[in-house]
Design a protein around this motif. Structure first.
Motif, PDB file in Angstrom:
ATOM      1  N   ASP A   1       0.824  -1.205   0.000  1.00  0.00           N
ATOM      2  CA  ASP A   1       0.000   0.000   0.000  1.00  0.00           C
ATOM      3  C   ASP A   1       0.859   1.255   0.000  1.00  0.00           C
TER       4      ASP A   1
ATOM      5  N   VAL B   1      -9.825   3.101  -4.087  1.00  0.00           N
ATOM      6  CA  VAL B   1      -8.706   4.033  -3.945  1.00  0.00           C
ATOM      7  C   VAL B   1      -9.052   5.136  -2.946  1.00  0.00           C
TER       8      VAL B   1
ATOM      9  N   GLY C   1      -2.503   0.947  -4.587  1.00  0.00           N
ATOM     10  CA  GLY C   1      -3.410   2.023  -4.976  1.00  0.00           C
ATOM     11  C   GLY C   1      -3.175   2.487  -6.403  1.00  0.00           C
TER      12      GLY C   1
ATOM     13  N   VAL D   1      -0.911   9.531  -6.744  1.00  0.00           N
ATOM     14  CA  VAL D   1      -1.230   8.102  -6.798  1.00  0.00           C
ATOM     15  C   VAL D   1      -0.146   7.356  -7.568  1.00  0.00           C
TER      16      VAL D   1
ATOM     17  N   PHE E   1      -7.054   3.625   1.135  1.00  0.00           N
ATOM     18  CA  PHE E   1      -5.706   4.193   1.157  1.00  0.00           C
ATOM     19  C   PHE E   1      -5.758   5.581   1.798  1.00  0.00           C
TER      20      PHE E   1
END
Length: 532
Positions: free
Chosen positions: A201, A240, A214, A269, A244
């Motif tokens: 992550d 997403v 993500g 991202v 996260f």
């Protein structure tokens, strides 16, 4: 993340395979003592991590994201009125033709080089050479992600091209048949599923910038959106936002999304990593030669660009003005407004005097004189100092490029919800983006058609200059309305007016680029794209 390694490219591999037929046995036994033979490599965790770093390089280098995709493909958007500069600009003015215009044959092999390197990693890695399962997943996750990334751009830029998911070993595999755009997208989704299941992550600070779970879900959701699989897009993009820790930077730090300040921040991202370097050798795959520097010349104003630069079209500015958006306007467009500054913080009208003169006096092929003095600000290096301190190619500027920002995820999620008839649920996600920009939220009573237009406008304000607009126009099927021969959207003129009457979007052709002539000559199974 910014270390590099040099490996065989798919082009070299094919060349070697063809050359073997003309070599005798003694010649085949010759070796280069200065290289590491593949059987001696791929033995340890460290070897594979070096290979992963080398996998990124063709994508980030000058012949793809480092410069060429901007010069050619991304500047096709209606936001940019390109000042013609020989064959450098015929792709971005929608006039490119195979064998004449530049850039298609530069970009195309870079993506396959990354794919070849990803395939090699996937095929070579096992529990024996990398016993630690976490390490294997980190390495494989990156390989699957970057193979998906490369194939995503192959699908969007060229459409029906070969899908290469293993190292070629047979004659048929060296001359692959083209896949379809849908077939490539399906493979992208499969690879991103592998990546999402394997990647962490987040990474420690020393490894920040590598793709995460993500990143994989965001790109997979984007792919579903492009394929109009709205429920699947919603699932991925919503995850997403919920699973996260991404967030929007505050309004007063919005510009940090486009500078070397605060890279890999909470809004990022996925971004491509760049390292400014003094050395420069055009188009090489050699560490330390500047190919990892990010070149800003395609977003520089006319008097700073070694090409001729471009102007932002006035209809783009008008969307900001209609929404009362000064936060994003001032970060996106350089022009004369109260308090505006240029390079190194100099007053705008002083620093841009020569560029403003170009805007006021330039004459298009139809005889029209002057265009509004509107210039690109994102990724144009304003924060790097005065103009004299910026090298002509910008190779010392290591500004990362933000491929997917959290705001883009929010807008894509809103679009997927709206298209899936959940309009009321979509509006709050748009409003998150608007509220960060300190503008009035949209009413929750808007209907589906109104929200469609709101998303179009919001993506202009939030994402202009980041490489999304042309793809948006094509997938929304409005590219002909905006860039076709009858368009006068740019203040009564065509968005590409400076290039003349032939610089128009042609339906059935300009959705995609031309397959490079050398690729057609090398592989008899390939066919030209429609219209070329």
């Amino acid at each position: 993340m910014k270390s590099k390694s040099n490996f065989l490219t798919i082009t070299i591999l094919i060349g070697l395979a063809l050359a073997i037929n003309g070599c005798n046995e003694d010649q085949l036994e010759l070796s280069n003592p200065n290289t590491v033979a593949e059987p001696d490599f791929f033995q340890t965790d460290a070897d594979f991590r070096l290979a992963v770093n080398g996998m990124y390089h063709p994508i980030t280098a000058v012949l793809f994201w480092g410069r060429v995709i901007h010069t050619g493909a991304l500047l096709r958007s209606d936001a940019f009125n390109i000042v013609p500069f020989q064959q450098n600009t015929t792709m971005s003015t929608l006039e490119g033709q195979p064998g004449i215009a530049r850039w298609s044959s530069d970009m195309f092999p870079q993506l396959y080089q990354t794919i070849f390197r990803a395939n090699t990693i996937i095929e070579k890695l096992n529990a024996e050479n990398v016993p630690n399962e976490t390490a294997r997943n980190e390495i494989l996750g990156q390989a699957y992600f970057m193979r998906a990334f490369a194939n995503w751009y192959l699908a969007q830029l060229w459409g029906n091209v070969p899908l290469v998911l293993k190292t070629p070993t047979t004659t048929e595999e060296f001359f692959p048949l083209p896949s379809t755009q849908d077939g490539i997208n399906a493979a992208v989704i499969e690879d991103l599923t592998e990546a999402a299941n394997r990647l962490p992550d987040s990474w420690p600070d020393t490894e920040k910038g590598r793709p995460t779970a993500g990143s994989a879900l965001a790109l997979r959701g984007k792919t579903h959106l492009y394929m109009r699989n709205y429920p699947l897009a919603i699932n991925d993009l919503r995850a997403v936002t919920t699973d996260f820790s991404y967030a929007l930077l505050p309004a007063n730090r919005y510009e940090e999304n486009f500078t070397a300040v605060n890279e890999n921040n909470v809004e990022s991202v996925f971004e491509l990593q760049y390292l400014g370097q003094d050395n420069f050798i055009w188009g090489t795959d050699i560490p330390g030669t500047g190919t990892q520097g990010h070149y800003l010349i395609d977003y520089a104003p006319p008097e700073l660009s070694p090409d001729n630069g471009h102007f932002i079209n006035p209809h783009i500015l008008q969307v900001f003005e209609d929404n009362g958006d000064t936060v994003r306007r001032n970060a996106t467009i350089a022009f004369d407004y109260p308090g505006a500054t240029g390079y190194g913080g100099l007053p705008f009208t002083e620093d841009f005097a020569a560029d403003i003169n170009v805007a006021n006096t330039i004459t298009d092929p139809m005889g029209n004189v002057g265009v509004p003095a509107l210039f690109t600000k994102k990724y144009a290096g304003f924060e790097e100092g005065i103009r004299e301190e910026i090298p002509v190619l910008g190779q010392t500027i290591g500004n990362n490029w933000r491929i997917i920002r959290y705001s883009d995820v929010l807008l894509m999620l809103a679009e997927a919800l709206n298209e899936n008839m959940a309009t009321a649920e979509a509006i709050p996600f748009i409003n998150q983006v608007r509220e960060r920009a300190q503008i009035t939220p949209l009413p929750l009573t808007l209907n589906k058609t109104q929200v469609e237009q709101a998303i179009i406008d919001e993506r202009i304000m939030e994402l202009t200059g980041e490489g999304h607009r042309f793809f948006d126009l094509v997938r929304w099927e409005i590219a002909d309305d905006v860039l076709g021969s009858g368009s006068t959207i740019a203040g009564g003129r065509h968005p590409k007016s400076l290039a003349g009457p032939t610089a128009v979007f042609t339906v059935g052709q300009d959705e995609l680029l031309w397959i490079p002539v050398p690729e057609l000559q090398a592989n008899p199974n390939l066919r030209p794209n429609p219209g070329y």
